[in-house]
Design a protein around this motif. Sequence first.
Motif, PDB file in Angstrom:
ATOM      1  N   ALA A 188       0.750  -0.841  -0.265  1.00 40.96           N
ATOM      2  CA  ALA A 188      -0.175   0.026   0.204  1.00 40.96           C
ATOM      3  C   ALA A 188       0.427   1.586  -0.258  1.00 40.96           C
ATOM      4  CB  ALA A 188      -0.728   0.342   1.405  1.00 40.96           C
ATOM      5  N   ALA A 189       1.981   1.235   0.748  1.00 44.33           N
ATOM      6  CA  ALA A 189       2.457   2.496   0.692  1.00 44.33           C
ATOM      7  C   ALA A 189       3.735   2.923  -0.376  1.00 44.33           C
ATOM      8  CB  ALA A 189       4.033   2.236   2.119  1.00 44.33           C
ATOM      9  N   GLY A 190       4.011   2.020  -1.204  1.00 47.12           N
ATOM     10  CA  GLY A 190       4.945   1.916  -2.916  1.00 47.12           C
ATOM     11  C   GLY A 190       3.580   2.244  -3.948  1.00 47.12           C
ATOM     12  N   THR A 191       2.118   1.302  -3.370  1.00 48.85           N
ATOM     13  CA  THR A 191       1.097   2.022  -4.235  1.00 48.85           C
ATOM     14  C   THR A 191       1.397   3.721  -4.179  1.00 48.85           C
ATOM     15  OG1 THR A 191       0.228   0.096  -4.734  1.00 48.85           O
ATOM     16  CG2 THR A 191      -0.673   1.893  -5.365  1.00 48.85           C
ATOM     17  N   GLN A 192       0.978   4.283  -3.497  1.00 46.54           N
ATOM     18  CA  GLN A 192       0.691   5.404  -2.984  1.00 46.54           C
ATOM     19  C   GLN A 192       2.345   6.096  -2.796  1.00 46.54           C
ATOM     20  OE1 GLN A 192       0.106   5.336   0.907  1.00 46.54           O
ATOM     21  NE2 GLN A 192      -2.866   4.855   0.928  1.00 46.54           N
ATOM     22  N   GLU A 193       2.953   5.606  -2.878  1.00 46.38           N
ATOM     23  CA  GLU A 193       4.556   6.872  -2.598  1.00 46.38           C
ATOM     24  C   GLU A 193       5.141   6.307  -4.367  1.00 46.38           C
ATOM     25  OE1 GLU A 193       6.391   6.168   1.721  1.00 46.38           O
ATOM     26  OE2 GLU A 193       7.015   4.915   0.433  1.00 46.38           O
ATOM     27  N   GLY A 194       4.884   5.461  -5.100  1.00 51.17           N
ATOM     28  CA  GLY A 194       5.360   4.736  -6.509  1.00 51.17           C
ATOM     29  C   GLY A 194       4.292   5.364  -7.655  1.00 51.17           C
ATOM     30  N   ALA A 195       3.025   6.295  -7.158  1.00 50.80           N
ATOM     31  CA  ALA A 195       1.827   6.519  -8.314  1.00 50.80           C
ATOM     32  C   ALA A 195       2.624   8.591  -7.953  1.00 50.80           C
ATOM     33  CB  ALA A 195       1.202   7.194  -7.418  1.00 50.80           C
ATOM     34  N   LYS A 196       3.182   9.383  -6.558  1.00 52.84           N
ATOM     35  CA  LYS A 196       3.752  10.037  -6.857  1.00 52.84           C
ATOM     36  C   LYS A 196       5.015  10.238  -7.135  1.00 52.84           C
ATOM     37  CE  LYS A 196       0.842  11.410  -2.742  1.00 52.84           C
ATOM     38  NZ  LYS A 196       0.674  11.636  -1.118  1.00 52.84           N
ATOM     39  N   PRO A 197       6.243   9.907  -6.205  1.00 58.12           N
ATOM     40  CA  PRO A 197       7.393   9.944  -7.609  1.00 58.12           C
ATOM     41  C   PRO A 197       7.104  10.185  -8.947  1.00 58.12           C
ATOM     42  CG  PRO A 197       7.930   8.416  -5.289  1.00 58.12           C
ATOM     43  CD  PRO A 197       6.469   8.966  -5.767  1.00 58.12           C
ATOM     44  N   ALA A 198       6.697   8.732  -9.401  1.00 58.18           N
ATOM     45  CA  ALA A 198       6.583   8.677 -10.562  1.00 58.18           C
ATOM     46  C   ALA A 198       6.147  10.852 -11.291  1.00 58.18           C
ATOM     47  CB  ALA A 198       5.262   8.067 -11.227  1.00 58.18           C
ATOM     48  N   GLN A 199       4.984  11.099 -11.079  1.00 61.31           N
ATOM     49  CA  GLN A 199       4.409  12.107 -11.260  1.00 61.31           C
ATOM     50  C   GLN A 199       5.355  13.513 -11.065  1.00 61.31           C
ATOM     51  OE1 GLN A 199       0.815  12.667  -9.106  1.00 61.31           O
ATOM     52  NE2 GLN A 199      -0.458  11.463  -9.825  1.00 61.31           N
ATOM     53  N   LYS A 200       6.054  13.474  -9.561  1.00 62.31           N
ATOM     54  CA  LYS A 200       7.359  14.260  -9.412  1.00 62.31           C
ATOM     55  C   LYS A 200       8.748  14.359 -10.955  1.00 62.31           C
ATOM     56  CE  LYS A 200       6.604  14.915  -4.946  1.00 62.31           C
ATOM     57  NZ  LYS A 200       6.679  15.120  -3.486  1.00 62.31           N
ATOM     58  N   THR A 201       8.698  12.568 -11.093  1.00 63.92           N
ATOM     59  CA  THR A 201       9.577  12.100 -12.208  1.00 63.92           C
ATOM     60  C   THR A 201       9.360  13.001 -13.278  1.00 63.92           C
ATOM     61  OG1 THR A 201      10.505  10.465 -10.773  1.00 63.92           O
ATOM     62  CG2 THR A 201      11.386  10.638 -13.152  1.00 63.92           C
ATOM     63  N   GLY A 202       7.953  12.811 -13.984  1.00 63.24           N
ATOM     64  CA  GLY A 202       7.636  13.115 -14.874  1.00 63.24           C
ATOM     65  C   GLY A 202       7.401  14.660 -15.495  1.00 63.24           C
ATOM     66  N   LYS A 203       6.791  14.967 -13.961  1.00 62.92           N
ATOM     67  CA  LYS A 203       6.894  16.551 -14.326  1.00 62.92           C
ATOM     68  C   LYS A 203       8.832  16.518 -14.445  1.00 62.92           C
ATOM     69  CE  LYS A 203       3.054  17.846 -12.149  1.00 62.92           C
ATOM     70  NZ  LYS A 203       1.972  18.215 -11.226  1.00 62.92           N
ATOM     71  N   THR A 204       9.811  16.453 -13.615  1.00 61.55           N
ATOM     72  CA  THR A 204      11.039  16.591 -13.572  1.00 61.55           C
ATOM     73  C   THR A 204      12.059  16.469 -15.366  1.00 61.55           C
ATOM     74  OG1 THR A 204      11.844  15.137 -12.777  1.00 61.55           O
ATOM     75  CG2 THR A 204      11.199  16.597 -11.773  1.00 61.55           C
ATOM     76  N   ARG A 205      11.356  15.031 -15.799  1.00 67.05           N
ATOM     77  CA  ARG A 205      11.422  14.402 -16.696  1.00 67.05           C
ATOM     78  C   ARG A 205      11.222  15.660 -18.078  1.00 67.05           C
ATOM     79  NH1 ARG A 205       9.993  11.187 -21.267  1.00 67.05           N
ATOM     80  NH2 ARG A 205      11.230  10.185 -22.281  1.00 67.05           N
ATOM     81  N   ASP A 206       9.682  15.950 -18.015  1.00 70.41           N
ATOM     82  CA  ASP A 206       9.502  17.211 -19.083  1.00 70.41           C
ATOM     83  C   ASP A 206      10.293  17.931 -18.927  1.00 70.41           C
ATOM     84  OD1 ASP A 206       7.268  14.880 -19.933  1.00 70.41           O
ATOM     85  OD2 ASP A 206       6.152  16.395 -18.772  1.00 70.41           O
TER      86      ASP A 206
END
Length: 59
Positions: free
Chosen positions: A12-30
Motif C-alpha cells: 500500500a505504501a509502495g503504491t501510494q509513494e510509487g505514484a507520487k514520485p512517478a508524477q514528480k519524475t514525469g514533471k521533472t523529466r518534462d
Amino acid sequence: MSKEPVNKSAKAAGTQEGAKPAQKTGKTRDDRLKSALKANMAKRKSQARARSVVNDQEN
C-alpha cells in the motif's frame, strides 16, 4: 503471520509513494526535455546565423 501485514502495508505504501514520485519524475523529466529542446534550438539558431554571415561575406 506477522509478515503478511507488513507486506500488505508495504504494498500500500509502495503504491501510494510509487505514484507520487512517478508524477514528480514525469514533471521533472518534462522540464528537462523542455529546457534541453530550448537550448538545442538556440544552438541551432546561432549556428544558422553564423553560417548565413559566412555565406554573405563570401558572396
